[in-house]
Design a protein around this motif. Sequence first.
Motif, PDB file in Angstrom:
ATOM      1  N   SER A  46      51.435  35.446  39.654  1.00 24.95           N
ATOM      2  CA  SER A  46      51.907  36.211  40.808  1.00 24.95           C
ATOM      3  C   SER A  46      50.757  36.942  41.504  1.00 24.95           C
ATOM      4  O   SER A  46      50.802  37.126  42.730  1.00 24.95           O
ATOM      5  N   LEU A  47      49.739  37.345  40.737  1.00 24.26           N
ATOM      6  CA  LEU A  47      48.604  38.021  41.376  1.00 24.26           C
ATOM      7  C   LEU A  47      47.944  37.110  42.416  1.00 24.26           C
ATOM      8  O   LEU A  47      47.585  37.556  43.513  1.00 24.26           O
ATOM      9  N   TYR A  48      47.791  35.844  42.073  1.00 28.12           N
ATOM     10  CA  TYR A  48      47.185  34.901  43.012  1.00 28.12           C
ATOM     11  C   TYR A  48      48.086  34.671  44.222  1.00 28.12           C
ATOM     12  O   TYR A  48      47.614  34.588  45.366  1.00 28.12           O
ATOM     13  N   ARG A  49      49.388  34.604  43.989  1.00 28.14           N
ATOM     14  CA  ARG A  49      50.309  34.413  45.113  1.00 28.14           C
ATOM     15  C   ARG A  49      50.270  35.624  46.038  1.00 28.14           C
ATOM     16  O   ARG A  49      50.353  35.490  47.264  1.00 28.14           O
ATOM     17  N   ASP A  50      50.152  36.829  45.475  1.00 33.22           N
ATOM     18  CA  ASP A  50      50.008  38.027  46.298  1.00 33.22           C
ATOM     19  C   ASP A  50      48.704  37.988  47.095  1.00 33.22           C
ATOM     20  O   ASP A  50      48.668  38.397  48.267  1.00 33.22           O
ATOM     21  N   LEU A  51      47.657  37.514  46.476  1.00 40.00           N
ATOM     22  CA  LEU A  51      46.365  37.394  47.153  1.00 40.00           C
ATOM     23  C   LEU A  51      46.480  36.479  48.369  1.00 40.00           C
ATOM     24  O   LEU A  51      46.043  36.841  49.480  1.00 40.00           O
ATOM     25  N   LEU A  52      47.065  35.305  48.188  1.00 36.91           N
ATOM     26  CA  LEU A  52      47.192  34.354  49.296  1.00 36.91           C
ATOM     27  C   LEU A  52      48.078  34.900  50.412  1.00 36.91           C
ATOM     28  O   LEU A  52      47.835  34.615  51.597  1.00 36.91           O
ATOM     29  N   ALA A  53      49.073  35.698  50.036  1.00 41.75           N
ATOM     30  CA  ALA A  53      49.990  36.240  51.039  1.00 41.75           C
ATOM     31  C   ALA A  53      49.423  37.461  51.754  1.00 41.75           C
ATOM     32  O   ALA A  53      50.059  37.982  52.682  1.00 41.75           O
ATOM     33  N   GLY A  54      48.257  37.925  51.335  1.00 41.31           N
ATOM     34  CA  GLY A  54      47.663  39.105  51.956  1.00 41.31           C
ATOM     35  C   GLY A  54      48.269  40.415  51.498  1.00 41.31           C
ATOM     36  O   GLY A  54      48.122  41.436  52.173  1.00 41.31           O
ATOM     37  N   HIS A  55      48.919  40.394  50.326  1.00 43.97           N
ATOM     38  CA  HIS A  55      49.546  41.596  49.785  1.00 43.97           C
ATOM     39  C   HIS A  55      48.596  42.321  48.832  1.00 43.97           C
ATOM     40  O   HIS A  55      47.626  41.729  48.351  1.00 43.97           O
ATOM     41  N   PRO A  56      48.857  43.588  48.534  1.00 36.88           N
ATOM     42  CA  PRO A  56      48.098  44.256  47.463  1.00 36.88           C
ATOM     43  C   PRO A  56      48.310  43.514  46.143  1.00 36.88           C
ATOM     44  O   PRO A  56      49.359  42.898  45.919  1.00 36.88           O
ATOM     45  N   THR A  57      47.312  43.560  45.291  1.00 34.77           N
ATOM     46  CA  THR A  57      47.398  42.896  43.987  1.00 34.77           C
ATOM     47  C   THR A  57      47.269  43.916  42.856  1.00 34.77           C
ATOM     48  O   THR A  57      46.948  45.077  43.093  1.00 34.77           O
ATOM     49  N   GLU A  58      47.490  43.446  41.648  1.00 30.45           N
ATOM     50  CA  GLU A  58      47.364  44.293  40.461  1.00 30.45           C
ATOM     51  C   GLU A  58      45.946  44.256  39.891  1.00 30.45           C
ATOM     52  O   GLU A  58      45.759  44.367  38.683  1.00 30.45           O
ATOM     53  N   VAL A  59      44.954  44.120  40.737  1.00 26.99           N
ATOM     54  CA  VAL A  59      43.588  43.935  40.257  1.00 26.99           C
ATOM     55  C   VAL A  59      43.147  45.043  39.312  1.00 26.99           C
ATOM     56  O   VAL A  59      42.528  44.776  38.279  1.00 26.99           O
ATOM     57  N   GLU A  60      43.411  46.290  39.637  1.00 27.55           N
ATOM     58  CA  GLU A  60      42.898  47.372  38.792  1.00 27.55           C
ATOM     59  C   GLU A  60      43.619  47.418  37.450  1.00 27.55           C
ATOM     60  O   GLU A  60      42.983  47.616  36.404  1.00 27.55           O
ATOM     61  N   HIS A  61      44.920  47.213  37.457  1.00 27.58           N
ATOM     62  CA  HIS A  61      45.707  47.303  36.227  1.00 27.58           C
ATOM     63  C   HIS A  61      45.433  46.113  35.314  1.00 27.58           C
ATOM     64  O   HIS A  61      45.418  46.257  34.084  1.00 27.58           O
ATOM     65  N   VAL A  62      45.219  44.934  35.898  1.00 24.28           N
ATOM     66  CA  VAL A  62      45.066  43.720  35.099  1.00 24.28           C
ATOM     67  C   VAL A  62      43.597  43.416  34.818  1.00 24.28           C
ATOM     68  O   VAL A  62      43.190  43.279  33.666  1.00 24.28           O
ATOM     69  N   LEU A  63      42.780  43.304  35.862  1.00 22.37           N
ATOM     70  CA  LEU A  63      41.381  42.935  35.659  1.00 22.37           C
ATOM     71  C   LEU A  63      40.460  44.145  35.549  1.00 22.37           C
ATOM     72  O   LEU A  63      39.566  44.172  34.701  1.00 22.37           O
ATOM     73  N   GLY A  64      40.666  45.142  36.402  1.00 26.79           N
ATOM     74  CA  GLY A  64      39.765  46.286  36.401  1.00 26.79           C
ATOM     75  C   GLY A  64      39.764  47.021  35.075  1.00 26.79           C
ATOM     76  O   GLY A  64      38.704  47.396  34.546  1.00 26.79           O
ATOM     77  N   ASP A  65      40.949  47.231  34.509  1.00 27.37           N
ATOM     78  CA  ASP A  65      41.043  47.938  33.231  1.00 27.37           C
ATOM     79  C   ASP A  65      40.433  47.111  32.103  1.00 27.37           C
ATOM     80  O   ASP A  65      39.742  47.643  31.233  1.00 27.37           O
ATOM     81  N   LEU A  66      40.660  45.797  32.122  1.00 25.59           N
ATOM     82  CA  LEU A  66      40.106  44.951  31.063  1.00 25.59           C
ATOM     83  C   LEU A  66      38.584  44.929  31.123  1.00 25.59           C
ATOM     84  O   LEU A  66      37.907  45.022  30.086  1.00 25.59           O
ATOM     85  N   THR A  67      38.013  44.805  32.311  1.00 21.66           N
ATOM     86  CA  THR A  67      36.547  44.766  32.414  1.00 21.66           C
ATOM     87  C   THR A  67      35.937  46.124  32.086  1.00 21.66           C
ATOM     88  O   THR A  67      34.838  46.195  31.532  1.00 21.66           O
ATOM     89  N   ALA A  68      36.655  47.209  32.386  1.00 23.18           N
ATOM     90  CA  ALA A  68      36.162  48.527  32.000  1.00 23.18           C
ATOM     91  C   ALA A  68      36.134  48.661  30.483  1.00 23.18           C
ATOM     92  O   ALA A  68      35.171  49.201  29.900  1.00 23.18           O
ATOM     93  N   ARG A  69      37.153  48.167  29.817  1.00 21.24           N
ATOM     94  CA  ARG A  69      37.172  48.199  28.354  1.00 21.24           C
ATOM     95  C   ARG A  69      36.090  47.289  27.786  1.00 21.24           C
ATOM     96  O   ARG A  69      35.495  47.593  26.744  1.00 21.24           O
ATOM     97  N   ALA A  70      35.848  46.167  28.465  1.00 20.06           N
ATOM     98  CA  ALA A  70      34.783  45.277  28.012  1.00 20.06           C
ATOM     99  C   ALA A  70      33.430  45.983  28.025  1.00 20.06           C
ATOM    100  O   ALA A  70      32.638  45.857  27.084  1.00 20.06           O
ATOM    101  N   ARG A  71      33.164  46.733  29.078  1.00 21.58           N
ATOM    102  CA  ARG A  71      31.896  47.470  29.142  1.00 21.58           C
ATOM    103  C   ARG A  71      31.826  48.509  28.034  1.00 21.58           C
ATOM    104  O   ARG A  71      30.775  48.682  27.402  1.00 21.58           O
TER     105      ARG A  71
END
Length: 237
Positions: free
Chosen positions: A185-210
């Motif tokens: 659904s994140l990708y479908r939101d991206l294509l539709a020009g809608h806000p995405t869950e980037v921070e909750h899904v990817l941003g938080d994971l990459t922050a924990r990775a660091r």
Amino acid sequence: MLSVKSTTLEAAVRDLAPAVGSGTAILPLLNGMAHLDHLADRFGDGAVLGGVAKVVTTLNEDGDILRMAPPTVVLTGERDGRPSARVDEVREVLAGAGIDTPEVPDIIGAMWHKWVFITTLAAVTSLARGAVGEVNAVPGGTEFGLAVLAEAAAVSAAAGYPVPESELGFTARTLATPDSPLTPSLYRDLLAGHPTEVEHVLGDLTARARALAVPTPLLDLATLQLRVHERRVAAAG
């Protein structure tokens, strides 16, 4: 049962607050982990269960939720792993509605493993701008997907929740399925020009990775790209 996307979590919390009492159990089904602390801070640690939804759904133009493919699975449990009568009651209600609710010994681990799956799909499709099958159809596409999966799984393992081989194999096969139309659904939101869950899904994971000293260059790139998208959406207003 709290099944909104993270982009509307704050509004949903305000809406449900008047209905939360001393005996209320909140079952959140968001992807990722950050919402657990947010809900516990707002309603108390004991009110919040762990939860995972394994469904493939989307919204149509009328705002109806469409189920696009099987399965329909909801996992839940106490976050400390203890047996719980209220969890048994929740599972009974879900089963009565035709939802598969297998017992899970470690709901936090299950949440991490779902996080790995959805983050991998979101990063692969967003960076490649295509469905899973389209990515596989070009040279290097399958290898790219597996490399993203390796990064996400490494973060989960470093956090203390290694993904079982059976689940890694399932995700790898999902990523390598020829002609698959699968998109998150994140990708479908991206294509539709809608806000995405980037921070909750990817941003938080990459922050924990660091924080865990786990290198995630591909996930970092996907996060960066999606943050650029978010700025454009916000500017368009």
